[in-house]
Write a protein that holds these residues in place. Structure first.
Motif, PDB file in Angstrom:
ATOM      1  N   MET A  49       0.803  -1.237   0.000  1.00 46.03           N
ATOM      2  CA  MET A  49       0.000   0.000   0.000  1.00 46.03           C
ATOM      3  C   MET A  49       0.834   1.284   0.000  1.00 46.03           C
ATOM      4  SD  MET A  49      -3.206  -1.247   2.381  1.00 46.03           S
ATOM      5  CE  MET A  49      -4.114   0.293   2.228  1.00 46.03           C
ATOM      6  N   GLY A  50       2.143   1.178  -0.038  1.00 47.81           N
ATOM      7  CA  GLY A  50       2.980   2.356  -0.259  1.00 47.81           C
ATOM      8  C   GLY A  50       3.259   3.227   0.959  1.00 47.81           C
ATOM      9  N   GLU A  51       3.722   4.432   0.661  1.00 45.90           N
ATOM     10  CA  GLU A  51       4.355   5.294   1.665  1.00 45.90           C
ATOM     11  C   GLU A  51       3.519   5.571   2.915  1.00 45.90           C
ATOM     12  OE1 GLU A  51       6.317   8.688   0.030  1.00 45.90           O
ATOM     13  OE2 GLU A  51       6.908   9.462   1.997  1.00 45.90           O
ATOM     14  N   ASP A  52       2.272   5.995   2.735  1.00 44.98           N
ATOM     15  CA  ASP A  52       1.518   6.369   3.945  1.00 44.98           C
ATOM     16  C   ASP A  52       1.170   5.157   4.802  1.00 44.98           C
ATOM     17  OD1 ASP A  52      -0.404   6.210   1.542  1.00 44.98           O
ATOM     18  OD2 ASP A  52      -1.800   6.079   3.211  1.00 44.98           O
TER      19      ASP A  52
ATOM     20  N   SER B 185      -7.282   2.725  -1.622  1.00 42.01           N
ATOM     21  CA  SER B 185      -7.850   4.074  -1.696  1.00 42.01           C
ATOM     22  C   SER B 185      -6.881   5.163  -1.243  1.00 42.01           C
ATOM     23  CB  SER B 185      -9.104   4.139  -0.819  1.00 42.01           C
ATOM     24  OG  SER B 185      -8.778   3.798   0.521  1.00 42.01           O
ATOM     25  N   ASN B 186      -5.725   4.757  -0.740  1.00 41.89           N
ATOM     26  CA  ASN B 186      -4.802   5.740  -0.142  1.00 41.89           C
ATOM     27  C   ASN B 186      -3.849   6.327  -1.169  1.00 41.89           C
ATOM     28  OD1 ASN B 186      -3.537   3.197  -0.408  1.00 41.89           O
ATOM     29  ND2 ASN B 186      -1.959   3.796   1.041  1.00 41.89           N
TER      30      ASN B 186
ATOM     31  N   VAL C  37     -11.045  -2.569  -3.849  1.00 46.53           N
ATOM     32  CA  VAL C  37     -10.745  -1.520  -4.833  1.00 46.53           C
ATOM     33  C   VAL C  37     -11.223  -0.199  -4.243  1.00 46.53           C
ATOM     34  CG1 VAL C  37     -11.114  -0.632  -7.155  1.00 46.53           C
ATOM     35  CG2 VAL C  37     -10.992  -3.093  -6.789  1.00 46.53           C
ATOM     36  N   GLY C  38     -10.305   0.739  -4.069  1.00 47.27           N
ATOM     37  CA  GLY C  38     -10.644   2.006  -3.422  1.00 47.27           C
ATOM     38  C   GLY C  38     -11.564   2.878  -4.260  1.00 47.27           C
TER      39      GLY C  38
ATOM     40  N   ALA D 282     -15.162  10.070   4.194  1.00 46.42           N
ATOM     41  CA  ALA D 282     -14.010  10.842   4.688  1.00 46.42           C
ATOM     42  C   ALA D 282     -12.858  10.900   3.694  1.00 46.42           C
ATOM     43  CB  ALA D 282     -13.517  10.265   6.012  1.00 46.42           C
ATOM     44  N   GLN D 283     -12.656   9.821   2.914  1.00 43.01           N
ATOM     45  CA  GLN D 283     -11.534   9.795   1.976  1.00 43.01           C
ATOM     46  C   GLN D 283     -11.869  10.413   0.614  1.00 43.01           C
ATOM     47  OE1 GLN D 283      -9.070   6.055   1.992  1.00 43.01           O
ATOM     48  NE2 GLN D 283     -10.495   5.425   3.562  1.00 43.01           N
ATOM     49  N   GLY D 284     -13.137  10.793   0.394  1.00 43.39           N
ATOM     50  CA  GLY D 284     -13.482  11.596  -0.779  1.00 43.39           C
ATOM     51  C   GLY D 284     -13.971  10.881  -2.021  1.00 43.39           C
TER      52      GLY D 284
END
Lengths: 273, 273
Positions: free
Chosen positions: A123-126, B146-147, B185-186, B212-214
């Motif tokens: 899921m990468g950096e964050d 989703s991030n 899938v985000g 919240a994530q848009g």
């Protein structure tokens, strides 16, 4: 425990052995199985038997979670029993979006006081940053794993000609330092270690796959060692279940001593001067 | 709960809402915070308030693990409180070598009786198979998340010109069926859903990131819906913390009813005939 304390322990003991506490109640000696807290008794005996020969313990959370509350209680008591001279790793392979990874980091670094936790990179950096924010702890990211499935995705080629795992190690290595970031590299992939050391010359590597999974301690040491050693070689099943009789602890001591002696030899041969 | 029971619930309720129980004790109403088992009380009130409008609950394990034993106890009691008419997901993002993944699968499908668990794909086939062996349960593998960090590795291009996440979804889709395999899938990646539906027309998708994530519910439904709906849209924070006052449960009911009504509209508009 920080990096210089860890390298100090390695030097003093001439060992870079990590004992993997993947304790499966169905595999421990029969005379223990019927007793209350059999897994905890087993772990304590293994720790007593191996602590002079190893510098770290890795607790695989899966083998504790499976017993629910009781399992987490045993995990906690096992962790508390490990001497403070030893580096402790939660092998949990967590990773999620930022606010969730922050909860996982807090779990393993604060709720339980592990020195390190293993983290999945997808899921990468964050998903990784919240772990790295604990600058006095270690985040150990999966690089190239020891299992057959490593071929499915880790060895996919990207459009730059690199393997996917190389992109993962290369990019993530810029997010942390040798003081808070390690990588998992399977011993079964020893031939890749020379290449990996070009990407990350100084980070410590956690190496599973020696023993039951067939990796070679000699090859790993030859291709992976750096001037601070830079290796923690994990051995689990070959030590834990070396004997399934009442002498399991003595046998675990014998086997881990053998590993320690091989490591002393490898340090003499392969430590760059 | 199997696939046909799930689709039956979606049809009956005209909703594909999954409520995400990512309960953070610092964010729940002040009047609850001081009480014993505040998180459990909060979760029960949220479940009572939302159960008529949703078909699934997703428990994010990180938010419980962080409290140690107490947290796992609350997780267990929360799970027990969810009506049997609702699909239950452990959002745990586990994955390890085969014998360890088998322990994780047992944890979430047997120790706790979740209907589904989320799994990370990095380590390949033997890390996922032990979950899929539970053919009456669902393994939900991370596809495209989703991030922001999704850009780091999921969107790397392979030497075949595909994105890495496409290789992941494509390969893993052959290991399971629509009856035991879903993908994450985000919602923030809605434009990719049309493409993803070409690779996996029939698997259910778990869609985080609305709220919240848009992410947009409309876009997700337009591009992702298949003839059985095939979507579980997770909403967490926007429902849980819609009000931080004593009326939090009524407000959660109102917000989840609004989602359910939007979903009824989307089903009318986008369900292929």
């Amino acid at each position: 425990m920080n990096r210089s304390q860890l390298t100090g322990q390695i030097k003093a003991k001439q060992s870079y052995l990590c004992v993997g506490l993947d304790t499966d109640v169905t595999k421990i000696p029969a005379h223990l199985q019927s007793q209350p807290q059999a897994v905890l008794q087993f772990n304590k005996a293994i720790i007593d038997a191996t602590k002079n020969y190893c510098v770290a313990y890795k607790i695989n959370t899966a083998f504790y979670e499976v017993y629910g509350l009781k399992g987490w209680e045993i995990l906690e008591e096992t962790l508390a029993y490990i001497p403070s001279t030893h580096f402790t790793i939660a092998d949990a392979k967590r990773g999620d979006i930022g606010n969730t990874s922050a909860q996982y980091a807090r779990t393993f670094f604060e709720t339980y006081s592990f020195d390190a936790v293993t983290v999945a990179p997808y899921m990468g950096e964050d998903s990784i940053r919240p772990f790295l924010e604990y600058t006095d702890k270690f985040t150990i990211v999966l690089g190239l794993t020891s299992n057959k499935g490593a071929g499915d995705f880790e060895y996919l080629k990207t459009n730059t000609g690199n393997y996917f795992y190389e992109e993962v190690i290369s990019k993530i290595s810029t997010w942390g330092t040798q003081d808070n970031l390690m990588f998992v590299v399977g011993a079964t992939q020893a031939k890749e270690l020379e290449n990996i050391r070009k990407i990350i010359p100084s980070n410590f590597l956690l190496i599973p796959g020696v023993g039951a999974q067939g990796g070679s301690l000699e090859d790993v040491s030859k291709y992976g060692m750096n001037k601070d050693c830079g290796l923690l070689v994990n051995v689990g099943r070959s030590i834990l279940y070396a004997s399934t009789q009442e002498d399991f602890a003595e046998t675990a001591a014998t086997v881990s001593k053998e590993y320690q002696q091989q490591m002393t030899g490898c340090l003499k041969t392969y430590l760059p001067v």
